[in-house]
Motif scaffolding. Sequence first.
Motif, PDB file in Angstrom:
ATOM      1  N   ALA A 116       0.883  -1.152   0.167  1.00  0.00           N
ATOM      2  CA  ALA A 116       0.024  -0.218   0.109  1.00  0.00           C
ATOM      3  C   ALA A 116       0.953   1.307  -0.074  1.00  0.00           C
ATOM      4  CB  ALA A 116      -0.965   0.004   1.118  1.00  0.00           C
ATOM      5  N   PHE A 117       1.818   1.220   0.787  1.00  0.00           N
ATOM      6  CA  PHE A 117       2.947   2.475   0.836  1.00  0.00           C
ATOM      7  C   PHE A 117       3.384   2.623  -0.345  1.00  0.00           C
ATOM      8  CE2 PHE A 117       5.552   5.422   2.503  1.00  0.00           C
ATOM      9  CZ  PHE A 117       6.910   5.080   2.232  1.00  0.00           C
ATOM     10  N   PHE A 118       4.017   1.707  -1.325  1.00  0.00           N
ATOM     11  CA  PHE A 118       4.677   1.714  -2.368  1.00  0.00           C
ATOM     12  C   PHE A 118       3.850   2.142  -3.606  1.00  0.00           C
ATOM     13  CE2 PHE A 118       9.116   1.904  -1.532  1.00  0.00           C
ATOM     14  CZ  PHE A 118       9.248   0.925  -0.398  1.00  0.00           C
ATOM     15  N   LEU A 119       2.778   1.545  -3.833  1.00  0.00           N
ATOM     16  CA  LEU A 119       1.847   1.603  -4.801  1.00  0.00           C
ATOM     17  C   LEU A 119       1.648   3.193  -5.293  1.00  0.00           C
ATOM     18  CD1 LEU A 119      -1.362  -0.694  -4.509  1.00  0.00           C
ATOM     19  CD2 LEU A 119       0.527  -0.434  -6.419  1.00  0.00           C
ATOM     20  N   ALA A 176      -4.915   6.002   7.694  1.00  0.00           N
ATOM     21  CA  ALA A 176      -4.514   5.414   6.240  1.00  0.00           C
ATOM     22  C   ALA A 176      -5.739   5.086   5.562  1.00  0.00           C
ATOM     23  CB  ALA A 176      -3.594   4.214   6.744  1.00  0.00           C
ATOM     24  N   LEU A 177      -6.770   4.803   6.087  1.00  0.00           N
ATOM     25  CA  LEU A 177      -8.020   4.556   5.549  1.00  0.00           C
ATOM     26  C   LEU A 177      -8.732   5.384   4.978  1.00  0.00           C
ATOM     27  CD1 LEU A 177      -9.707   1.901   7.970  1.00  0.00           C
ATOM     28  CD2 LEU A 177      -9.072   1.252   5.505  1.00  0.00           C
ATOM     29  N   VAL A 178      -8.691   6.723   6.013  1.00  0.00           N
ATOM     30  CA  VAL A 178      -9.334   7.756   5.362  1.00  0.00           C
ATOM     31  C   VAL A 178      -8.495   8.387   4.090  1.00  0.00           C
ATOM     32  CG1 VAL A 178      -9.631  10.326   6.100  1.00  0.00           C
ATOM     33  CG2 VAL A 178     -10.265   8.622   7.655  1.00  0.00           C
ATOM     34  N   ALA A 179      -7.385   8.484   4.274  1.00  0.00           N
ATOM     35  CA  ALA A 179      -6.697   9.170   3.170  1.00  0.00           C
ATOM     36  C   ALA A 179      -6.620   8.240   1.778  1.00  0.00           C
ATOM     37  CB  ALA A 179      -5.006   9.204   3.246  1.00  0.00           C
ATOM     38  N   SER A 180      -6.540   7.036   2.091  1.00  0.00           N
ATOM     39  CA  SER A 180      -6.476   6.027   0.642  1.00  0.00           C
ATOM     40  C   SER A 180      -7.892   5.810   0.249  1.00  0.00           C
ATOM     41  CB  SER A 180      -5.910   4.838   1.100  1.00  0.00           C
ATOM     42  OG  SER A 180      -6.740   4.084   2.202  1.00  0.00           O
ATOM     43  N   ALA A 184       1.699  13.056  -2.909  1.00  0.00           N
ATOM     44  CA  ALA A 184       1.017  13.391  -1.454  1.00  0.00           C
ATOM     45  C   ALA A 184       0.314  12.302  -0.727  1.00  0.00           C
ATOM     46  CB  ALA A 184       0.246  14.624  -1.899  1.00  0.00           C
ATOM     47  N   ILE A 185      -0.210  11.434  -1.620  1.00  0.00           N
ATOM     48  CA  ILE A 185      -0.868  10.349  -0.872  1.00  0.00           C
ATOM     49  C   ILE A 185       0.239   9.428  -0.037  1.00  0.00           C
ATOM     50  CG2 ILE A 185      -2.438   8.294  -1.143  1.00  0.00           C
ATOM     51  CD1 ILE A 185      -3.787  10.998  -1.238  1.00  0.00           C
ATOM     52  N   PHE A 186       1.336   9.274  -0.925  1.00  0.00           N
ATOM     53  CA  PHE A 186       2.423   8.441  -0.498  1.00  0.00           C
ATOM     54  C   PHE A 186       2.991   8.978   0.852  1.00  0.00           C
ATOM     55  CE2 PHE A 186       6.604   6.236  -0.949  1.00  0.00           C
ATOM     56  CZ  PHE A 186       7.421   7.142  -0.671  1.00  0.00           C
ATOM     57  N   ALA A 187       2.937  10.112   0.857  1.00  0.00           N
ATOM     58  CA  ALA A 187       3.741  10.890   2.058  1.00  0.00           C
ATOM     59  C   ALA A 187       2.638  10.646   3.088  1.00  0.00           C
ATOM     60  CB  ALA A 187       3.895  12.388   1.814  1.00  0.00           C
ATOM     61  N   TYR A 231       6.228  14.154   6.442  1.00  0.00           N
ATOM     62  CA  TYR A 231       5.689  15.421   6.996  1.00  0.00           C
ATOM     63  C   TYR A 231       6.288  16.170   6.015  1.00  0.00           C
ATOM     64  CZ  TYR A 231       3.770  19.257   9.753  1.00  0.00           C
ATOM     65  OH  TYR A 231       3.046  20.398  10.161  1.00  0.00           O
ATOM     66  N   GLU A 232       7.639  16.437   5.980  1.00  0.00           N
ATOM     67  CA  GLU A 232       8.110  17.431   4.954  1.00  0.00           C
ATOM     68  C   GLU A 232       8.014  17.092   3.640  1.00  0.00           C
ATOM     69  OE1 GLU A 232       8.834  19.830   6.973  1.00  0.00           O
ATOM     70  OE2 GLU A 232      10.663  20.232   6.742  1.00  0.00           O
ATOM     71  N   VAL A 233       8.135  15.291   3.248  1.00  0.00           N
ATOM     72  CA  VAL A 233       7.838  15.340   1.993  1.00  0.00           C
ATOM     73  C   VAL A 233       6.376  15.590   1.447  1.00  0.00           C
ATOM     74  CG1 VAL A 233       7.539  13.196   0.331  1.00  0.00           C
ATOM     75  CG2 VAL A 233       9.242  13.156   1.930  1.00  0.00           C
ATOM     76  N   LEU A 234       5.299  15.627   2.380  1.00  0.00           N
ATOM     77  CA  LEU A 234       4.148  16.109   2.218  1.00  0.00           C
ATOM     78  C   LEU A 234       4.226  17.604   1.839  1.00  0.00           C
ATOM     79  CD1 LEU A 234       1.445  15.277   1.818  1.00  0.00           C
ATOM     80  CD2 LEU A 234       0.964  15.584   4.549  1.00  0.00           C
ATOM     81  N   THR A 235       4.902  18.220   2.592  1.00  0.00           N
ATOM     82  CA  THR A 235       4.933  19.869   2.336  1.00  0.00           C
ATOM     83  C   THR A 235       5.140  19.976   0.907  1.00  0.00           C
ATOM     84  OG1 THR A 235       5.274  20.029   4.562  1.00  0.00           O
ATOM     85  CG2 THR A 235       5.863  21.780   3.126  1.00  0.00           C
ATOM     86  N   PHE A 236       6.630  19.443   0.609  1.00  0.00           N
ATOM     87  CA  PHE A 236       6.916  19.698  -0.812  1.00  0.00           C
ATOM     88  C   PHE A 236       6.418  19.191  -1.964  1.00  0.00           C
ATOM     89  CE2 PHE A 236      10.244  22.436   0.819  1.00  0.00           C
ATOM     90  CZ  PHE A 236      10.827  21.860   1.870  1.00  0.00           C
TER      91      PHE A 236
END
Lengths: 487, 116, 491
Positions: free
Chosen positions: C9-12, C83-87, C119-122, C139-144
């Motif tokens: 799920a993380f790498f997809l 994770a459920l909410v986001a995905s 962004a979903i990955f992050a 968190y930082e990956v999400l920002t950028f």
Amino acid sequence: MSHLPVLCVLLPLFAAPIALLVRHRHVVRWMAILVAWADLAIALELLSQASEAPIHYWLGGWAPPLGIELVIDEVNAFLLVIVTAMASVVLPFGPGSAALAIPDGRRHLFYAAFLLCMCGLLGISATGDAFNVFVFLEVTSLSSYTLIALGKGRRALMAAFSYLVMGTIGGTFILIGVGLLYQMTGTLNMADLAERLPAVMETRTVLVAFGFLVCGSSIKLAVFPLHQWLPNAYSHAPSMVSAFLASTATKVSYYVLVRVLFGIFGAAFVFGTAKLHWLLLPASLAAMFLGSLAAIFQTDVKRLLAYSSIAQIGYMTLGLAMNSVNGLAGGLVHLFNHALTKGGLFLVVACVTWRVGSSKLDDFAGLGKRMPLTVLAFAIGGFSLIGVPGTAGFISKWYLVTAALEKGWLWLAILILLSSLLAVAYVFRVLEVCWFREPPEGDSGEPPPNMWIPAWILIGATIFFGLWTDLTGSVAERAAAFLMGVG
Amino acid sequence: MSLWIHESVVVLMMLGLYIVIARDNLVKKVMGLSIFQVSVILFYVAVGKVDGGTAPILGEGIEVYSNPLPHVLMLTAIVVGIATTALGLALVLRIREAYGTTEEDEIVAMDRGSAE
Amino acid sequence: MASTFMLVAFFLPLVLAGVIRACDKVPNLRDGLTVVFAACTFACVAMMVPAVAAGETVQATLALPFDGLSIGFRVEPLGMLFALVASGLWIPTSLYAFGYMRGHHEENQTRFFMCFALAIFAALGIAFSANLLTLFLFYEVLTFSTWPLVTHHQTEAAKKAGRVYLGILVFTSVCFLLLGIVWTYVQAGTLDFVNGGILEGNVEPWMVPVLLALFAFGTGKAALMPFHRWLPNAMVAPTPVSALLHAVAVVKAGVFTVLKVVVYTFGIDFLTMTSASDWLKWVAAGTILISSVIAVTQDNLKARLAYSTISQLAYIVLGAALATSAAVIGGGLHIAMHAMGKITLFFVAGAIMVHTHRKKVSELDGLGRRMPFTFAAFFIASLSIIGLPPTGGAWSKWFLALGATSGPEDQVFVGVFMASSLLSIAYLMPIVGRGFFLPEKPDPHHPHHGEGIDEGPLLCVAPLCATALGCFALFLLADDIREFLLPLGGM
């Protein structure tokens, strides 16, 4: 005993006159590349040997302290790997003709100078004799003045001349320092000096020698306020040369400072008697802030990276000045991380210059559309300068902030973090120009493989060493513990 | 024991540095650098002098020699000095071709005037 | 087994980013694959639920940057929920985004969807994180990765918004959050998330509120005042960005961080004992009330929704600050409830924009009769935000209020929740009222011909109806979620 240590240093030295005699530029180029790759293999072998025990090699078979010896321990084996790796990546870079201002008939002279510079850098790192450091330092300096003067335009000449004047003063100061130490102890061998110095540590001569040595190394290291030569030198030199020098010359000078402070004088003298941190700590902070601030207002990207280097060197000397194992580890690991980052960034800028013909910020307009992957490489390198986690720059910042908090210096931790924000400003200034402006008419597309492969190797390494630090972080920690324990 | 040699070393050193800083002419700067380096050579040789010793050349019946090591080191330093001076002057020559002058203040003015 | 699902799920989404780039020239394939990957990601995340509910350890180590500090995952109930909410909400948002971007004839769609996937990955990285270092990294990956989304239109306004966005988020994360993290590491020797916290016994009493301040203000994505300005500014982005990222992933990552730090780094018992979070309760309460009042004054619909989000996020921060098990579980519940409700509201705002080019509340008169499904969805979602049954928001509000009753000093906060509900009626219901009951104002630029239903594009309307129905579904599922989250309260 195996001759690998001296071979590592002298292989480029043998190749340089061959490059002078053989005039055919493609042959010379490939010879230089093969020499660099072979030297890298030797350096890696030395690193694996030195991880077990330091290697002592006696030049000519003469025993120290009378003879000159090469001492390869983990730290300088590391440095040997960095120098040879940078040379191996930078030499194959690019078709050559666009990046350099030299006419085809003189190209072999460039490679001769490059090989000499490489030899000098390796020699400084490997040697265990103080005067030998001066000799190799001058070899490096003279060849780097030549290399810088080869840049496009006449400003490169003045940049090289200013660097020559300041660099010579720096080298001569080191010579004076070594002479004064010799006068007091009668030996030039670094390990022997460390043994004999404590007896005469309280004399004024030794203190003056300390001053000259620190001052001389600081000039070569571009510590604030002795940094004036660096922006001009890096921005006007050919990009390949900037990439190589930015990632090696200052790093080796940093190592010289570390050897002098911790290998010869010892932490007790440096921080107790000489109170160096009173000078070095404010100077480092000034470098961090003023360097980054200056970078924000530059209109040329290479000059921006040069001022950024001054700030990053400030981080390295800050680690040194903190008188803590984690701090020194941070400085040492930043030596490696910044070499990768800055080398990669200068190569990326060289790719851009190949496409748009200049390194002025305005000419980067709309680059996100024309060369998106190259801009991505610049972004990743920029993130490493900022210290975004996942990149090598974060590892160094972590060590520095941890060291500051361990000493209870909350104010220092806050200052280190604030200066990272300045880096965000100048990195995103470039990214905004690439992203928001319309590109002018012209071709699009990424540079050819012989340009993007070296650039991406270095940028990829920035991410790799931000996540897996077996080779860098642990070595730095061990080395710092060892160095702080001396003296 | 007189320290005239060390005093003259300091004087030459400061003279050399002063010329480098205060003089605008690039050739003079190179001269100043050269003087500065010479002072260091003098210093090392002075360090090597042993009381009552002769020059470090093997000879019949001579017991006390001065220390030869600094002399050897300074041979290297002299070579370095020559190389630096040569390189410096070569650069000055190229600068003269490119700018038409060898005065630093004029060059800086020309640079400031053109771009930036 | 569950660990495998976690890694897949993380790498997809990361793989999807590359796939999207490759399918640049074939938009339908690109968009189709996006939905397929999103569905697979959600499926993998859902497959992990039984293991996490049973209390099994689901973990993996990815990298080892420092001796003793890894980049790794370890899933616990709150992270599972996020994770459920986001995905889960990625799927309707992708469908909605296709409709919106095509209906609006947006450019650079490939770049858009790539950054979305990143962004979903992050966000998943944050949800699964095992320690503070991993959380900070993602968190930082999400920002950028969301900066290109916020500045998508590449106009001057977008550039300014991007600067505010980056400026506030990076400033807070570097100067406060990172400082807090390193300080915690120096004191406690570890950064692992442990139920009950790692600080007890390792810090002086004066450090606890200071550290809490560093974490609370350092999590700029939680939009706690005074570091909230990036959120209304980011409304310049296309609505799908506003919807998923600012109503779901980015801000949820912020409050998730706050909750996780409170429960697993500080420990709710330790916080109650040291009374270190008392000041935070007042800051959160202030944020709730002030932003609700501002929301009432906003005429731009998306701005109104943005301030509503700031207010709702502060509910969760208040829940964390109250540090009782009911409040913390209520906060966790609210992550899911608010996500479902807010995303519907943003979808509606975007559908209205794409179909009628109207952005202001004052222009919405009578549109409800023309776009009944859209406005009905808005009504249902508003009920959830206000906290009325039969929508999910009622339950989360209930538990949050319940969490405020345990301590005698805290009962004033029950009043804060009630006051905020009244204010949310004031800023949400007029839109429904205007839409259905007032006559439509003619718009000379976009004349409407004839009567009858004239909804937005199907790809926009279908997702918002689905998420509106989701608000009902969450009402029924609330107790299951609450039971799932019980370990948070230390039970």
